[in-house]
Design a protein around this motif. Sequence first.
Motif, PDB file in Angstrom:
ATOM      1  N   ALA A  36      19.119  -9.964   5.583  1.00 37.34           N
ATOM      2  CA  ALA A  36      18.724  -9.081   6.678  1.00 37.34           C
ATOM      3  C   ALA A  36      19.375  -7.729   6.558  1.00 37.34           C
ATOM      4  N   ALA A  37      20.585  -7.676   6.013  1.00 42.19           N
ATOM      5  CA  ALA A  37      21.260  -6.382   5.887  1.00 42.19           C
ATOM      6  C   ALA A  37      20.566  -5.493   4.876  1.00 42.19           C
ATOM      7  N   GLN A  38      19.763  -6.079   3.990  1.00 40.35           N
ATOM      8  CA  GLN A  38      19.104  -5.287   2.961  1.00 40.35           C
ATOM      9  C   GLN A  38      17.714  -4.817   3.383  1.00 40.35           C
ATOM     10  N   ILE A  39      17.158  -5.358   4.485  1.00 41.76           N
ATOM     11  CA  ILE A  39      15.815  -4.980   4.915  1.00 41.76           C
ATOM     12  C   ILE A  39      15.859  -3.629   5.593  1.00 41.76           C
ATOM     13  N   ASN A  40      15.007  -2.715   5.158  1.00 38.49           N
ATOM     14  CA  ASN A  40      14.989  -1.364   5.716  1.00 38.49           C
ATOM     15  C   ASN A  40      14.153  -1.350   6.985  1.00 38.49           C
ATOM     16  N   PRO A  41      14.677  -0.838   8.082  1.00 38.63           N
ATOM     17  CA  PRO A  41      13.865  -0.741   9.303  1.00 38.63           C
ATOM     18  C   PRO A  41      12.844   0.378   9.177  1.00 38.63           C
ATOM     19  N   LEU A  42      11.757   0.240   9.926  1.00 38.64           N
ATOM     20  CA  LEU A  42      10.733   1.284   9.994  1.00 38.64           C
ATOM     21  C   LEU A  42      11.169   2.308  11.035  1.00 38.64           C
ATOM     22  N   ARG A  43      11.244   3.535  10.640  1.00 40.33           N
ATOM     23  CA  ARG A  43      11.727   4.597  11.531  1.00 40.33           C
ATOM     24  C   ARG A  43      10.552   5.429  12.014  1.00 40.33           C
ATOM     25  N   TRP A 100       6.432 -16.596   8.208  1.00 38.21           N
ATOM     26  CA  TRP A 100       7.032 -15.782   9.274  1.00 38.21           C
ATOM     27  C   TRP A 100       7.415 -14.425   8.689  1.00 38.21           C
ATOM     28  N   LEU A 101       7.032 -13.364   9.357  1.00 36.18           N
ATOM     29  CA  LEU A 101       7.386 -11.999   8.973  1.00 36.18           C
ATOM     30  C   LEU A 101       8.298 -11.411  10.053  1.00 36.18           C
ATOM     31  N   ARG A 102       9.380 -10.802   9.623  1.00 36.34           N
ATOM     32  CA  ARG A 102      10.308 -10.148  10.548  1.00 36.34           C
ATOM     33  C   ARG A 102      10.339  -8.660  10.231  1.00 36.34           C
ATOM     34  N   VAL A 103      10.016  -7.865  11.245  1.00 33.48           N
ATOM     35  CA  VAL A 103       9.937  -6.412  11.087  1.00 33.48           C
ATOM     36  C   VAL A 103      10.842  -5.763  12.128  1.00 33.48           C
ATOM     37  N   GLN A 104      11.629  -4.779  11.687  1.00 31.10           N
ATOM     38  CA  GLN A 104      12.477  -3.996  12.590  1.00 31.10           C
ATOM     39  C   GLN A 104      11.952  -2.570  12.653  1.00 31.10           C
ATOM     40  N   VAL A 105      11.783  -2.075  13.876  1.00 27.89           N
ATOM     41  CA  VAL A 105      11.288  -0.722  14.094  1.00 27.89           C
ATOM     42  C   VAL A 105      12.355   0.050  14.859  1.00 27.89           C
ATOM     43  N   GLN A 106      12.787   1.171  14.300  1.00 25.71           N
ATOM     44  CA  GLN A 106      13.821   2.001  14.910  1.00 25.71           C
ATOM     45  C   GLN A 106      13.186   3.276  15.436  1.00 25.71           C
ATOM     46  N   ASN A 166      15.708   5.664  20.811  1.00 21.44           N
ATOM     47  CA  ASN A 166      16.963   5.464  20.080  1.00 21.44           C
ATOM     48  C   ASN A 166      17.390   3.996  20.040  1.00 21.44           C
ATOM     49  N   GLU A 167      16.416   3.089  19.993  1.00 23.09           N
ATOM     50  CA  GLU A 167      16.720   1.672  19.880  1.00 23.09           C
ATOM     51  C   GLU A 167      15.946   1.063  18.703  1.00 23.09           C
ATOM     52  N   THR A 168      16.493  -0.042  18.212  1.00 26.84           N
ATOM     53  CA  THR A 168      15.846  -0.784  17.127  1.00 26.84           C
ATOM     54  C   THR A 168      15.334  -2.117  17.671  1.00 26.84           C
ATOM     55  N   GLN A 169      14.031  -2.337  17.552  1.00 30.24           N
ATOM     56  CA  GLN A 169      13.399  -3.555  18.050  1.00 30.24           C
ATOM     57  C   GLN A 169      13.013  -4.449  16.875  1.00 30.24           C
ATOM     58  N   THR A 170      13.148  -5.744  17.087  1.00 30.77           N
ATOM     59  CA  THR A 170      12.781  -6.732  16.059  1.00 30.77           C
ATOM     60  C   THR A 170      11.537  -7.481  16.518  1.00 30.77           C
TER      61      THR A 170
END
Length: 658
Positions: A36-43, A100-106, A166-170
């Motif tokens: 998880a630390a290596q997955i780049n969030p979508l900004r 299962w796909l996990r996506v983080q959006v910042q 200014n938040e990151t959602q999963t």
Amino acid sequence: MHSFHHFLSSFSGRWLSGGWLSLLLLLVLTLENPVAAQINPLRVRTGLEELYVEPACYGVLEDPTGELTLAQVQQPANARRFVRGDKIATNIEHTNSAYWLRVQVQAEGAVRRHWYLELFDSHINEVAFFPAADPTLVVYTGADLPLTTRKLPYKNFLFFLPLQANETQTYYLRLKSTSKTSFLSRLRTEQSLADHFQAEYGLLGAFYGVLLIMVIYNLCIYLFIGEQTYLRYVLYVGSCSLLFLSEDGLGFQYLWPNQPELNQVVILGSPILLLLTFSYYARQFLDAPQRLPRYDKWLRIVVLVSVFVLLLDAVWLHLGWGFWLYLLPYGMLYYAAFRVWRMGMRAARFFLLAHALVALSVGFLILRKLGINTFTNTITVYSMNAAFVIEVVVLSYALGEKIKAIKDATIRAQAKLVKQLHKKHQAQNRLVEQLRQNQELKDQLNTELEGEVARRTEELRRQSDTISAQNRELLQANGLLALQSAAIEKLNTDLQRDLHQSQTARVLSKEVDFGEFSRIYPDKDACLVYLADLKWARGYHCRKCGHEKFCDGREPYSRRCTRCRYVESATAYTLFQKCKFSIVKALYAVFLIHTHKGNYSSQELSRVLDLRQATCWSFQQKVLEAMQRRRQVPDYDVNEGWTHVLLDDSVPVEEEQG
């Protein structure tokens, strides 16, 4: 996760210094979830309208059991199993598993517009969207559920993203599909979606409008001229339209939104229907049955086998490799077009050009199915639509050119026929003129004959008087002549009886040699004519169905049944069936053997017929057996002729065909 981090920070602030705290925190986070630390969030930020979801921006977890829930997926043990998308195959490889796909959006700064996540593949059977921050926004939808399960009635899957400044959602996505598909997706704003809808639906409307115009146009041509190729072309374009409606999701959106079962049937059946209609159309367009008869036979077999395997895979196997089965029949059709073009058919070059573009677009589709997104962009995604529009237009033009070529050939044939009729008319005019001249000569001759008859009548009248006097004299001599005539008549009768007996004696005493016999039956045709008249003297009856109507067969003097098309040759069911030497010699051999009541040696027969003794012996045995069978029939007569032996039907017939 956040409570665990808060507890760890409080514990470290009490017992450890700042440097050791940072090191321990980094170590724990790495052990807890190294991927998880290596997955780049979508900004996302202000001014950005859309964002492509790169494989490095989402994690993938395969669930072979298909039973994991969101709470179980979020547990540390399962959370560590997520693998970054660019490290694995970016598609559904195992159709029995759930993914299962996990996506983080910042969100960077204030979020003034609503953002949506769009999944491009509308064929995914089950789709579940879980916003981790807001459980009320959970969406359960998919191709197996009605369109009403989607928050937005759109052909692709759209999910609203509740972003905060200014938040990151999963966000979690659970995908399950019975066919291999990729994880292509994109983030869009409301304005971007509106612009995209307007452009996309405008192009798709133009695309389906062209297809509808071509269907109506070619259908009208078929109704007017009755050319079957146009009807086959209409069926092909219709099946292509059905395939595209299922492929891009417009059919499910507008035509059958509340019938997901029908949607699955169309998705699975439209490619198979396309293969059938395309081969049905292409073979006639290329004149394959006439130009390539052997190749066309194998082509039909390959198409039917491919259709059967595709149906088996769609209904039962579900292996997901069905699209590979299209390559062989389509490749064979393309090769047939190349051969026909080399044989001189000019319209085939348009077929080659049109389907080269379609083959290129199908290649892009296969790459996307395999998860290879190197060439994936707007142009390649819609390249099949553009290629098919070009193909429809080009093939329509090629079909018109083919019909024009046929029409030109027909006009040339008609011109030639008119020229021949003109020559025939001129010949008829000359014949009429000749008949007119003949009539004039006939009238002139009749006039002359009438005068001559009048003169001859006067002469005959004078001669009649003379003859009457002479008749009286002759009557006196008739008495004597009558006695002489009776004696002569009796003598002639005795002579004819003696002559007949002499001829019969000559035949029975083998005085007729092969030269005399061959003058009666000089060649094969004479023997076949005699044999056919003898076989069917009482009328024709088909040996298969008993029908009494016939027509001539391919072989000389054979007869074909007009009902079951069974062919019977003149030699079938006779002694001459499968005869290896001349039928004239065979007929003479039967005559000699029967005349001598079977007492005719094979050596003498070999000498008379100039054949090998073994051949003569074998045929002699066949005749003797037929004579023996003839003696056993009820209507056998000792003095019957030798021709009764010829019609021996005990020989099995193998060469006759229906």
